[in-house]
Design an enzyme around this catalytic site. Structure first.
Site, PDB file in Angstrom:
ATOM      1  N   HIS A 251      -4.628   8.269   0.529  1.00 20.83           N
ATOM      2  CA  HIS A 251      -5.247   7.021   1.012  1.00 20.83           C
ATOM      3  C   HIS A 251      -5.673   7.016   2.491  1.00 20.83           C
ATOM      4  O   HIS A 251      -6.845   6.854   2.820  1.00 20.83           O
ATOM      5  CB  HIS A 251      -4.276   5.861   0.799  1.00 20.83           C
TER       6      HIS A 251
HETATM    7  C1  BDR Z   1      -1.110   2.484   1.176  1.00 19.10           C
HETATM    8  O1  BDR Z   1       0.271   2.126   1.035  1.00 19.10           O
HETATM    9  C2  BDR Z   1       1.092   3.139   1.537  1.00 19.10           C
HETATM   10  O2  BDR Z   1       2.031   3.499   0.580  1.00 19.10           O
HETATM   11  C3  BDR Z   1       0.215   4.277   1.957  1.00 19.10           C
HETATM   12  O3  BDR Z   1       0.678   4.844   3.162  1.00 19.10           O
HETATM   13  C4  BDR Z   1      -1.155   3.653   2.135  1.00 19.10           C
HETATM   14  O4  BDR Z   1      -1.340   3.170   3.437  1.00 19.10           O
HETATM   15  C5  BDR Z   1      -1.693   2.746  -0.185  1.00 19.10           C
HETATM   16  O5  BDR Z   1      -1.569   1.628  -0.999  1.00 19.10           O
END
Ligand code: BDR
Ligand code: CA
Length: 322
Positions: A251
């Protein structure tokens, strides 16, 4: 052949990374520190994937891994604005960056609160000078904007990872983690009048990691490559099991890729509102993709990515790190 990331003489772009590391945050921070086009003015930690004490620790571990103990790291808000903190150790492990065997940081945490430092830095900046890159819940950024609205003047744009609409959420059926944890903060940011670009699940799930790519990171043979690939192996296992795919999304590095090569991503300028009240849909990002309402556009909402260029860019950035 990937073109060089910057040309000689390019002025670097000042950014502040607001983060809750998190393995994917760690890769984003490493990529940003490696990019000559970006000047990381400081890193502000926020509670999210794990509590604040750990995110502030992890941010410093990552700076040291990158050979950058000179980067100023500040601890910010330890809980969301109006909700109890929800963390995600089931995804990221007990430390938040499980999967790599890294030493405790020796660089110290800055004594100033992240919100105070970000506010001072933005007030001292020229008009629209600094880009904010939130990779976690938006608590720190919203607190700055709520307490000191005139600080917005120093912000060029906010490019954040968060949200999800077309493919639903990853924390509840309707909410993505960062927005779910602090929906009130997200709503404040979207209504601040500052240009916002959002890189949601709708785009990050279109670019899944492959074993081959993680192996290429490992094959760099550097301490960063070895630690990063260990973190990614650990991080990916949860999503692979959950979604039944062969690879997981990465992400947060989309934020850094978007800054460096905006043509890798595509989206639409439209209205995005966050549900803050409903227990059923708390944290949902309601995207008016078809302009069905007269709510004014407040967000560049990204939905498309060239996955191969994205992963090539991130690998290229990690390559020169120690
Ligand atoms: C987001 O949530 C976190 O778990 C990850 O770091 C990312 O920023 C994805 O949903
Ligand atoms: Ca994150």
């Amino acid at each position: 052949m990937t073109p060089p990331i910057s040309s000689p003489g390019d002025a670097s772009r000042p950014i502040i990374i607001d983060t809750d590391p998190g393995q994917d945050d760690a890769i984003a921070v490493l990529a940003a520190l490696a990019a000559p086009e970006l000047e990381v003015l400081g890193i502000t930690a926020v509670a999210g994937n794990v509590p604040l004490e750990l995110t502030a620790r992890n941010a410093r571990i990552i700076c040291e891994l990158a050979g950058r103990p000179d980067v100023a790291v500040f601890a910010g808000c330890e809980r969301p604005l109006r909700q109890p903190l929800v963390t995600a150790e089931h995804v990221h492990g007990k430390t938040g960056i499980d999967g790599a065997d890294l030493p405790e940081p020796t660089m110290s945490l800055q004594p100033q609160h992240a919100v105070e430092w970000m506010t001072e830095t933005l007030l001292a900046a020229g008009e629209r000078e600094i880009t904010l890159c939130p990779l976690g819940p938006l608590t720190n950024v919203a607190t700055v904007l709520e307490n000191t609205p005139e600080a917005a003047r120093g912000i060029r744009e906010i490019v954040c990872m968060g949200g999800g609409f077309f493919g639903g959420g990853n924390t509840t059926p309707t909410a993505e983690f960062n927005i779910f944890v602090d929906p009130d903060a997200a709503q404040i940011v979207l209504h601040s009048g500052v240009p916002v670009t959002m890189l949601p699940l709708d785009v990050t799930h279109k670019a899944l990691m492959t074993d081959d790519w993680i192996d290429q990171v490992r094959a760099l043979g550097t301490r960063t490559g070895i630690a990063a690939s260990g973190m990614l192996d650990f991080y990916e296992r949860f999503d692979v099991e959950k979604y039944g795919t062969t690879g997981g999304p990465l992400h947060d590095p989309h934020v850094i890729a978007y800054l460096l090569r905006p043509d890798i991503h595509r989206g639409r300028h439209c209205n995005v509102e966050v549900e803050t009240r409903s227990p059923l849909t708390r944290g949902m990002t309601v995207v008016d993709w078809w302009h069905l309402t007269d709510r004014p556009p407040n967000c560049h909402y990204i939905t498309e990515v060239d996955s191969s260029r994205f992963y090539t860019l991130i690998l290229t950035l990690l390559t020169p790190l120690p």
